[in-house]
Write a protein that holds these residues in place. Structure first.
Motif, PDB file in Angstrom:
ATOM      1  N   ARG A  67      92.363  79.780  73.150  1.00 34.59           N
ATOM      2  CA  ARG A  67      91.004  79.811  73.676  1.00 34.59           C
ATOM      3  C   ARG A  67      90.025  79.146  72.720  1.00 34.59           C
ATOM      4  O   ARG A  67      89.075  78.475  73.138  1.00 34.59           O
ATOM      5  CB  ARG A  67      90.590  81.255  73.948  1.00 34.59           C
ATOM      6  CG  ARG A  67      89.248  81.418  74.657  1.00 34.59           C
ATOM      7  CD  ARG A  67      88.963  82.890  74.905  1.00 34.59           C
ATOM      8  NE  ARG A  67      90.037  83.491  75.684  1.00 34.59           N
ATOM      9  CZ  ARG A  67      90.447  84.757  75.543  1.00 34.59           C
ATOM     10  NH1 ARG A  67      89.889  85.533  74.626  1.00 34.59           N
ATOM     11  NH2 ARG A  67      91.408  85.229  76.292  1.00 34.59           N
ATOM     12  N   ASP A  68      90.223  79.327  71.393  1.00 36.81           N
ATOM     13  CA  ASP A  68      89.369  78.679  70.404  1.00 36.81           C
ATOM     14  C   ASP A  68      90.119  78.583  69.087  1.00 36.81           C
ATOM     15  O   ASP A  68      91.220  79.115  68.940  1.00 36.81           O
ATOM     16  CB  ASP A  68      88.034  79.413  70.221  1.00 36.81           C
ATOM     17  CG  ASP A  68      88.218  80.883  69.856  1.00 36.81           C
ATOM     18  OD1 ASP A  68      88.955  81.171  68.884  1.00 36.81           O
ATOM     19  OD2 ASP A  68      87.630  81.744  70.534  1.00 36.81           O
ATOM     20  N   GLU A  69      89.533  77.891  68.127  1.00 32.65           N
ATOM     21  CA  GLU A  69      90.196  77.630  66.849  1.00 32.65           C
ATOM     22  C   GLU A  69      90.343  78.888  66.007  1.00 32.65           C
ATOM     23  O   GLU A  69      91.283  79.021  65.212  1.00 32.65           O
ATOM     24  CB  GLU A  69      89.426  76.554  66.085  1.00 32.65           C
ATOM     25  CG  GLU A  69      89.406  75.212  66.802  1.00 32.65           C
ATOM     26  CD  GLU A  69      88.562  74.180  66.092  1.00 32.65           C
ATOM     27  OE1 GLU A  69      88.294  74.359  64.889  1.00 32.65           O
ATOM     28  OE2 GLU A  69      88.176  73.185  66.734  1.00 32.65           O
ATOM     29  N   PRO A 122      80.791  72.519  71.368  1.00 36.21           N
ATOM     30  CA  PRO A 122      79.852  73.637  71.311  1.00 36.21           C
ATOM     31  C   PRO A 122      80.520  74.974  71.071  1.00 36.21           C
ATOM     32  O   PRO A 122      80.012  75.818  70.317  1.00 36.21           O
ATOM     33  CB  PRO A 122      79.167  73.569  72.681  1.00 36.21           C
ATOM     34  CG  PRO A 122      79.241  72.138  73.069  1.00 36.21           C
ATOM     35  CD  PRO A 122      80.545  71.649  72.528  1.00 36.21           C
ATOM     36  N   SER A 123      81.697  75.185  71.689  1.00 31.96           N
ATOM     37  CA  SER A 123      82.396  76.472  71.492  1.00 31.96           C
ATOM     38  C   SER A 123      82.908  76.601  70.076  1.00 31.96           C
ATOM     39  O   SER A 123      82.952  77.695  69.508  1.00 31.96           O
ATOM     40  CB  SER A 123      83.558  76.584  72.480  1.00 31.96           C
ATOM     41  OG  SER A 123      84.501  75.546  72.275  1.00 31.96           O
ATOM     42  N   ASP A 124      83.317  75.470  69.450  1.00 30.25           N
ATOM     43  CA  ASP A 124      83.792  75.497  68.072  1.00 30.25           C
ATOM     44  C   ASP A 124      82.654  75.833  67.117  1.00 30.25           C
ATOM     45  O   ASP A 124      82.801  76.586  66.154  1.00 30.25           O
ATOM     46  CB  ASP A 124      84.402  74.140  67.678  1.00 30.25           C
ATOM     47  CG  ASP A 124      85.620  73.786  68.486  1.00 30.25           C
ATOM     48  OD1 ASP A 124      86.345  74.726  68.868  1.00 30.25           O
ATOM     49  OD2 ASP A 124      85.833  72.601  68.751  1.00 30.25           O
ATOM     50  N   PHE A 140      94.605  81.234  76.033  1.00 28.90           N
ATOM     51  CA  PHE A 140      95.345  82.317  75.373  1.00 28.90           C
ATOM     52  C   PHE A 140      94.454  82.981  74.321  1.00 28.90           C
ATOM     53  O   PHE A 140      93.848  82.320  73.484  1.00 28.90           O
ATOM     54  CB  PHE A 140      96.599  81.782  74.683  1.00 28.90           C
ATOM     55  CG  PHE A 140      97.772  81.591  75.623  1.00 28.90           C
ATOM     56  CD1 PHE A 140      97.624  81.675  76.989  1.00 28.90           C
ATOM     57  CD2 PHE A 140      99.035  81.318  75.107  1.00 28.90           C
ATOM     58  CE1 PHE A 140      98.701  81.490  77.854  1.00 28.90           C
ATOM     59  CE2 PHE A 140     100.121  81.142  75.950  1.00 28.90           C
ATOM     60  CZ  PHE A 140      99.952  81.218  77.332  1.00 28.90           C
ATOM     61  N   GLY A 141      94.415  84.322  74.345  1.00 30.85           N
ATOM     62  CA  GLY A 141      93.691  85.083  73.339  1.00 30.85           C
ATOM     63  C   GLY A 141      94.578  85.434  72.157  1.00 30.85           C
ATOM     64  O   GLY A 141      95.752  85.044  72.085  1.00 30.85           O
ATOM     65  N   LEU A 142      94.047  86.226  71.217  1.00 34.46           N
ATOM     66  CA  LEU A 142      94.768  86.534  69.974  1.00 34.46           C
ATOM     67  C   LEU A 142      96.059  87.301  70.225  1.00 34.46           C
ATOM     68  O   LEU A 142      97.093  87.000  69.626  1.00 34.46           O
ATOM     69  CB  LEU A 142      93.860  87.327  69.034  1.00 34.46           C
ATOM     70  CG  LEU A 142      94.478  87.737  67.690  1.00 34.46           C
ATOM     71  CD1 LEU A 142      94.908  86.502  66.897  1.00 34.46           C
ATOM     72  CD2 LEU A 142      93.483  88.565  66.881  1.00 34.46           C
ATOM     73  N   LEU A 143      96.024  88.311  71.092  1.00 35.32           N
ATOM     74  CA  LEU A 143      97.218  89.122  71.347  1.00 35.32           C
ATOM     75  C   LEU A 143      98.376  88.258  71.824  1.00 35.32           C
ATOM     76  O   LEU A 143      99.486  88.315  71.274  1.00 35.32           O
ATOM     77  CB  LEU A 143      96.905  90.211  72.380  1.00 35.32           C
ATOM     78  CG  LEU A 143      98.107  91.086  72.793  1.00 35.32           C
ATOM     79  CD1 LEU A 143      98.552  91.962  71.629  1.00 35.32           C
ATOM     80  CD2 LEU A 143      97.757  91.941  74.013  1.00 35.32           C
ATOM     81  N   ILE A 161      91.227  68.286  68.917  1.00 33.73           N
ATOM     82  CA  ILE A 161      91.515  66.953  69.459  1.00 33.73           C
ATOM     83  C   ILE A 161      92.105  67.073  70.866  1.00 33.73           C
ATOM     84  O   ILE A 161      91.776  66.302  71.765  1.00 33.73           O
ATOM     85  CB  ILE A 161      92.485  66.200  68.526  1.00 33.73           C
ATOM     86  CG1 ILE A 161      91.820  65.959  67.165  1.00 33.73           C
ATOM     87  CG2 ILE A 161      92.934  64.887  69.147  1.00 33.73           C
ATOM     88  CD1 ILE A 161      92.783  65.500  66.086  1.00 33.73           C
ATOM     89  N   GLY A 162      92.959  68.081  71.052  1.00 38.31           N
ATOM     90  CA  GLY A 162      93.582  68.283  72.355  1.00 38.31           C
ATOM     91  C   GLY A 162      92.585  68.592  73.447  1.00 38.31           C
ATOM     92  O   GLY A 162      92.695  68.083  74.578  1.00 38.31           O
ATOM     93  N   ARG A 163      91.579  69.422  73.144  1.00 36.70           N
ATOM     94  CA  ARG A 163      90.560  69.742  74.136  1.00 36.70           C
ATOM     95  C   ARG A 163      89.718  68.512  74.479  1.00 36.70           C
ATOM     96  O   ARG A 163      89.364  68.293  75.635  1.00 36.70           O
ATOM     97  CB  ARG A 163      89.654  70.860  73.619  1.00 36.70           C
ATOM     98  CG  ARG A 163      90.263  72.239  73.727  1.00 36.70           C
ATOM     99  CD  ARG A 163      89.210  73.318  73.566  1.00 36.70           C
ATOM    100  NE  ARG A 163      88.557  73.265  72.266  1.00 36.70           N
ATOM    101  CZ  ARG A 163      89.012  73.855  71.172  1.00 36.70           C
ATOM    102  NH1 ARG A 163      90.146  74.547  71.231  1.00 36.70           N
ATOM    103  NH2 ARG A 163      88.359  73.770  70.026  1.00 36.70           N
TER     104      ARG A 163
END
Length: 495
Positions: A269-271, A490-492, A43-46, A100-102
């Protein structure tokens, strides 16, 4: 052509558009539990902004909010207060839970808690607490949809049929597309809901009083008690400050503990998206301002409405608006109801299967998805039964549910920030807190100062959790570190 026929046609068109969006939303997700429950964590920001806002503010806000402003005056302001307070801790907690979930491939709240506090008993208790709290919340949404449709069609489409048709649509697209349908339909419904709320909230005071200022002057002259904090009780007597403040506290504590909101941390999608959603959330909450104006507009215009939750549709019909506007209002109200109801149905069934059944029975991913769908239909049927029965007001239904769900907050905070918390301590505290809240609900006369029973549950819960944890063996440091200081992926790190 009769008015109710035109309005019913517009409602049907809206439901078909929503169904089309919901069915299309699931095309890009994988045929896995991760895809069905967590949207492949994409999920993205929108979508996160609208799925959070539209999920939190539902039929209770669009119908119950005006109902409380109309019948209880300033008491309704508690709804405006708790959202900002409740979402603020999520700025810290949400990204940490997502990380933690990822790493552990978690999709539900109980999976998160039992990963830190291993216990099948804890899993089943959380599943039971969640389902017990979620069913009244689903009931609230179904009832809200039925109320609107029954009112604008002059009873030609009764509450039972309006609820059945609107939630039949919800059931189809959630069964088909899972949380992806929830996300994209919430985006569509959230936009619709905000536009309609502001349009009506600004228009009705001018149509009935000549402006917002003249409206409040007239109310101040004839019903000054409605404008004085903390407002009135359902019986028309002054609401105690204990009752008002504890309603804010329990709602703020419980806001992000609702499984259908908590689980959205696993869909981001990310933090960075979670933090931005928290910062932007109060802008969505501003739609409550026109919602309250609608309720206050009815105080002098319609002084004898028996069911306050009907004040918004009654006003719409009284002002004699064009049929197109009436139809759009109904679609906006349905947006408020359905945008939360779909998330609730999805979360209820997901929690029941992933936390109540899977820990005790090995299942393939195909079986899990199938069972989630079956239990979704069952949960919807139970909620529908209560929705068509006479009962409490929409806001009272929600407040009752908050008292139970807020008991999940101490275990979540302990899991993230207190190394000394133990499984036995969390289990004992949860049982003590939930039991106290339920006892207080059935024996309100025993609760001092008019406090919400959920607050009493927390007052018992927290000391029990702490005390029993100190008396039991601590968890290994290597285990607690995974939750207190989860490693960045890595994405974080690239954020």
């Amino acid at each position: 052509m009769s008015q109710w026929v035109v309005v019913t046609g517009m409602i049907s068109a809206y439901l078909l558009v929503t169904l089309a969006i919901g069915l299309r939303a699931g095309r890009g997700t994988s045929a896995t539990v991760d895809g069905y429950v967590a949207g492949d964590r994409n999920f993205g920001l929108l979508v996160m902004y609208f799925v959070t806002g539209a999920t939190v503010f539902s039929a209770f806000a669009f119908l119950g909010g005006p109902g409380w402003a109309y019948s209880r005056g300033a008491a309704a302001f508690y709804i405006l207060s708790y959202g900002v307070l409740g979402i603020a801790p999520w700025y810290v907690m949400g990204p940490k839970i997502a990380r933690i979930g990822r790493q552990l491939r978690l999709v539900t709240q109980a999976q998160f808690l039992t990963a830190r506090f291993p216990s099948k008993t804890l899993s089943i208790i959380i599943a039971l607490v969640s389902v017990v709290a979620l069913i009244p919340y689903i009931t609230l949404q179904m009832k809200g949809a039925g109320i609107v449709i029954e009112a604008v069609t002059n009873g030609h489409v009764p509450l039972w049929l309006g609820s059945l048709v609107s939630y039949g649509i919800v059931m189809i697209y959630v069964l088909t597309s899972g949380v992806a349908a929830v996300g994209w339909t919430n985006t569509f419904q959230g936009i619709f809901m905000i536009v309609i709320a502001w349009a009506l909230g600004l228009y009705l005071p001018y149509a009935l009083y000549g402006g917002i200022g003249p409206m409040f002057l007239e109310i101040a002259e004839n019903h000054p008690n409605l404008l004085a904090l903390p407002g009135l009780t359902a019986q028309g007597t002054p609401w105690s400050w204990g009752g008002y403040t504890s309603a804010i506290i329990i709602s703020a504590v419980g806001l992000t503990m609702w499984p259908h909101i908590f689980m959205k941390a696993f869909t981001a999608r990310d933090e960075k998206i979670i933090r931005r959603t928290v910062v932007l959330f109060p802008t969505f909450q501003l739609f409550l301002v026109p919602v309250f104006l609608i309720g206050f507009a009815g105080v002098m215009a319609l002084p004898n409405v028996d069911r306050p939750d009907f004040i918004l549709p009654e006003l719409i019909l009284t002002v004699d608006l064009p049929l197109v506007v009436v139809g759009l209002f109904c679609a906006g109200a349905l947006s408020a109801s359905m945008s939360t109801g779909d998330a609730l149905l999805h979360a209820t069934a997901s929690v029941a299967v992933e936390d109540g059944v899977r820990p005790f029975l090995a299942m393939s991913e195909h079986t899990q998805r199938w069972l989630i769908r079956v239990l979704m239909v069952l949960a919807g049927a139970v909620a529908y039964f209560f929705a068509v029965s006479e009962g409490q007001s929409l806001v009272v239904l929600l407040l009752t549910s908050y008292g139970v769900i807020a008991q999940l907050a101490p275990p979540v905070v302990a899991a993230l920030f207190w190394a000394r918390a133990t499984t036995v301590g969390v289990l004992t505290g949860l049982i003590a807190g939930a039991g106290t809240a339920l006892f207080g609900f059935f024996n309100p006369e025993l609760i001092p100062w008019g406090l919400h029973e959920g607050v009493m549950g927390l007052i018992v819960h927290v000391p029990v959790l702490i005390g029993v944890s100190w008396l039991t063996k601590p968890q290994p440091r290597a285990h607690t570190e995974k939750f207190l200081n989860p490693v960045l992926s890595p994405s974080d790190k690239s954020q």
